[in-house]
Design a protein around this motif. Structure first.
Motif, PDB file in Angstrom:
ATOM      1  N   ILE A 218       0.869  -1.190   0.000  1.00 26.62           N
ATOM      2  CA  ILE A 218       0.000   0.000   0.000  1.00 26.62           C
ATOM      3  C   ILE A 218       0.898   1.229   0.000  1.00 26.62           C
ATOM      4  O   ILE A 218       1.500   1.554   1.027  1.00 26.62           O
ATOM      5  CB  ILE A 218      -0.898   0.027   1.254  1.00 26.62           C
ATOM      6  N   LEU A 219       1.009   1.908  -1.125  1.00 28.64           N
ATOM      7  CA  LEU A 219       1.857   3.102  -1.174  1.00 28.64           C
ATOM      8  C   LEU A 219       1.058   4.276  -0.621  1.00 28.64           C
ATOM      9  O   LEU A 219       0.327   4.943  -1.354  1.00 28.64           O
ATOM     10  CB  LEU A 219       2.330   3.377  -2.604  1.00 28.64           C
ATOM     11  N   SER A 220       1.195   4.510   0.688  1.00 30.72           N
ATOM     12  CA  SER A 220       0.481   5.624   1.311  1.00 30.72           C
ATOM     13  C   SER A 220       1.262   6.906   1.083  1.00 30.72           C
ATOM     14  O   SER A 220       2.431   7.005   1.445  1.00 30.72           O
ATOM     15  CB  SER A 220       0.325   5.375   2.812  1.00 30.72           C
ATOM     16  N   LEU A 221       0.606   7.880   0.482  1.00 30.58           N
ATOM     17  CA  LEU A 221       1.225   9.198   0.324  1.00 30.58           C
ATOM     18  C   LEU A 221       0.553  10.182   1.275  1.00 30.58           C
ATOM     19  O   LEU A 221       0.435  11.364   0.977  1.00 30.58           O
ATOM     20  CB  LEU A 221       1.108   9.671  -1.125  1.00 30.58           C
ATOM     21  N   GLY A 222       0.094   9.674   2.415  1.00 25.59           N
ATOM     22  CA  GLY A 222      -0.576  10.545   3.374  1.00 25.59           C
ATOM     23  C   GLY A 222      -0.197  10.248   4.811  1.00 25.59           C
ATOM     24  O   GLY A 222      -0.907  10.634   5.736  1.00 25.59           O
ATOM     25  N   HIS A 223       0.938   9.563   4.995  1.00 31.34           N
ATOM     26  CA  HIS A 223       1.262   9.162   6.366  1.00 31.34           C
ATOM     27  C   HIS A 223       1.649  10.321   7.264  1.00 31.34           C
ATOM     28  O   HIS A 223       1.510  10.229   8.480  1.00 31.34           O
ATOM     29  CB  HIS A 223       2.340   8.079   6.372  1.00 31.34           C
ATOM     30  N   ALA A 224       2.133  11.418   6.663  1.00 30.82           N
ATOM     31  CA  ALA A 224       2.457  12.582   7.492  1.00 30.82           C
ATOM     32  C   ALA A 224       1.212  13.102   8.190  1.00 30.82           C
ATOM     33  O   ALA A 224       1.305  13.740   9.239  1.00 30.82           O
ATOM     34  CB  ALA A 224       3.092  13.672   6.636  1.00 30.82           C
TER      35      ALA A 224
END
Ligand SMILES: Nc1ncnc2c1ncn2[C@@H]1O[C@H](COP(=O)(O)OP(=O)(O)O)[C@@H](O)[C@H]1O
Ligand SMILES: [Mg+2]
Lengths: 251, 367
Positions: B73-79
């Motif tokens: 799962i390439l999460s681009l919202g972990h920040a």
């Protein structure tokens, strides 16, 4: 040679017809597989062998005919998942093993049993599971490769692992489509031995072109031609049949 | 018993690495406290702060890797999860200021007085207590991850579409937290913190404890992650990453697997964010910036995706380079970041940790 309907048969096909745009891929096909039997299906390209597998697994709905599994289950009314749960496992032509997992882990993942994530979090393989794994590894002759990654297996080994993963799901009937395509002679011979071993506890329907492989299986053969059964019997019997000779040599 | 089980589940390399992380977290604060300032072994407070910050980034990177490296799962919202944990901590720290604020209001933080708030918004209640704020640090990011993951995974949203959704999530939060009427301090965020648990956030001793706490959190996350990915669950998880439809075919409901790691990972990111805020002394909406999440993915790629040590190493390397370059050659940093990304994708598909493995393998081969 139309077999009468029998509740004792494991798989019963009667008068099955499948048309694609008017072309009859299966034409009034009947077939009977007894419990514990291994059957080889041969026939020239386009004879309808794969279509027959599709009908049995619910991928294709027949236009006409009966398909009955285990005496009572009407497969024409069930979908693929239901049919798989009933105990029909299918090996596709293209092997799809988990490349980053070892042979053993591939089998462990396929093993019938725990599927829910929260149960797997703390679970260690049980003794029964380890015994099952050992049994399957021995049947597919891959004990020595059990810690090898899927990606490093040869084409033949991947096919055997696939058969092992199918066994791990413990189906009553295994459908195996062209298992020895692309294999060396030695691998082909081993595959025949593996399937004979599998057949000790499971019924098997195997589709194959390769005559030496079918000979090595040494089981009853059904010849398909233009969507219908052309001949049935031992390999020697059917290859003596002039109609079979014509179909194969007349190509 | 359970600790022993967890410990035995780890590889030797990972055990040494966890001990190294803990050793750094213990040694630096001790050297700061015990050594005289003139000693070459004296560790100044700014180093404690810097290392503490990097440790938090490393924990965020590990969280990203858990979902990306092990579940695909390439999460681009972990920040966003990191920032939410940070905001929970920020709210607690704001309530500790009390009458020492510019306006001296015992209940309302300065920015609320400034914006003419008459009373504390309902969602600020309880944050004066650390024992209320602490569970919130975990619950808030996890709840968001649970909600997002529930809908996304059940609708079988995967690949680039999922990445876009996570990016949209953090962007939406960025815009929301910028608004003054949200009650989180608008674009200024929260700052001027005084105490944490009664100790001054400025003191060297507190900085030392926070640095140690960050190291401890990272070490615990490493142990938990190792247990998760090393279990039978972990085998299924990486199988979902490699061949999701095949797993469905084998009868696995893959949504449950994805949801569990996604929520676990969000909780880790939240804790990392909460430890980060008192060390840097500020939390504001820029933490939600989409670029932050992408940078965290880059740390993982540099260090080594799908390994546990890699993300930690990557976070330290990239952030050290960032600290150095933004100081020495500020205009170069973004280009350096871009170049690094290209270099890593082209030449180091398994990151720095993978490179190390390659070198070792080559050595082991007879010449
Ligand atoms: N989905 C389909 N649509 C149209 N024609 C099909 C389809 N599937 C199979 N056929 C046709 O049905 C015939 C039988 O195919 P198949 O069962 O794959 O043969 P075999 O496996 O024996 O080589 C072939 O002529 C093939 O072109
Ligand atoms: Mg075929």
């Amino acid at each position: 040679m139309n077999a009468p309907r029998s509740t004792s048969a494991l798989l019963y096909l009667s008068g099955v017809t499948v048309s694609f745009d008017g072309f009859k891929a299966l034409n009034n096909l009947s077939l009977l597989v007894e419990p514990g039997e291994m059957r080889a299906i041969i026939g020239p390209n386009g004879a309808g062998k794969t279509t027959m597998m599709d009908v049995i697994t619910g991928k294709t709905r027949p236009d006409e005919g009966e398909v009955v599994f285990d005496g009572s289950a009407d497969l024409t009314k069930l979908d693929e998942a239901d049919i798989a749960t009933l105990g029909i496992g299918r090996k596709f032509q293209k092997p799809t093993v988990f490349e980053n997992h070892t042979v053993r882990d591939n089998l462990l993942l396929a093993l019938a049993g725990i599927r829910s994530w929260y149960k797997l979090l703390g679970a260690a393989p049980t003794r029964a599971e380890n015994d099952r794994l050992a049994g399957i590894l021995s049947i597919i002759r891959m004990e020595e490769q059990q810690h090898m990654l899927g990606a490093r297996l040869s084409h033949g080994q991947k096919q055997w692992l696939e058969i092992g993963m199918l066994l791990a799901q413990n189906p009553k009937l295994l459908l195996v489509d062209e298992p020895v395509a692309g294999m060396t002679d030695v691998e082909t011979e081993t595959t025949a031995q593996v399937l004979r071993e599998v057949n000790k506890n499971h019924s098997v329907v195997v589709v194959e072109h390769d005559m030496s492989f079918v000979r090595a299986l040494g089981v009853k053969v059904t010849v398909l031609h233009e969507g219908a059964m052309l001949a049935e019997g031992s390999l020697d019997q059917v290859s003596a049949d002039p109609r079979v000779v014509e179909v194969y040599l007349g190509r | 018993m359970i600790t022993r089980f967890l410990w035995n589940g780890m590889s030797r390399n990972l055990r040494l690495f966890v001990l190294l992380v803990l050793a750094i977290g213990i040694a630096l604060p001790l050297l700061n406290q015990l050594m005289p300032r003139t000693s070459p072994f004296y560790v100044p407070a700014y180093v404690l702060q810097l290392v503490g910050k990097y440790l938090c980034y490393a924990a965020l990177a590990l969280a990203v890797d858990l979902v990306w490296g092990f579940c695909g799962i390439l999460s681009l919202g972990h920040a966003a999860f990191f920032a939410l944990g940070g905001y929970c901590m920020g709210m607690y720290l704001m309530r500790q200021i009390g009458t020492r604020g510019v306006y001296g209001n015992p209940v309302l933080p300065d920015f609320m007085v400034f914006l003419n708030y008459k009373e504390l918004p309902w969602f600020w209640h309880g944050f004066d207590s650390f024992w209320f704020a602490a569970p919130m640090i975990v619950i808030v990011p996890s709840a968001l991850a649970l909600a997002l993951g529930w809908f996304a995974f059940r609708s079988r949203v995967t690949g680039v579409y999922l990445s876009i959704i996570t990016q949209a999530m953090t962007y939406a939060l960025l815009l929301a937290f910028f608004r003054n009427d949200m009650g989180f301090g608008g674009n200024n965020g929260m700052t001027d913190f005084k105490d944490i648990l009664g100790f001054s956030v400025q003191s060297d001793a507190t900085r030392g404890v926070l640095c140690f706490a960050s190291a401890l959190a990272l070490a615990i996350f490493l142990v938990i992650s190792a247990a998760v990915v090393g279990s039978r669950f972990g085998k299924a998880l990486t199988a979902v990453r490699d061949a999701e439809s095949r797993m469905r075919f084998l009868g696995y409901r893959v949504e449950g697997y994805k949801l569990f790691v996604f929520v676990l990972s969000a909780a880790m990111a939240g804790i990392a964010g909460a430890l980060y805020v008192p060390q840097v002394g500020i939390i504001n909406p820029s933490e939600f910036a989409p670029g932050n999440s992408i940078e965290a993915v880059l740390w993982v790629a540099v260090g080594g995706r799908g390994t546990l040590i890699g993300p930690v190493v990557g976070a330290f390397i990239v952030n050290w380079a960032k600290t150095y370059l933004t100081g020495a050659l500020p205009e170069v940093w973004l280009f350096a970041l871009g170049a690094l990304f290209i270099l890593v994708t082209l030449f180091l598909p398994k990151g720095v940790v993978g490179l190390w493995g390659q070198i070792k393998a080559r050595r082991a081969q007879p010449a």
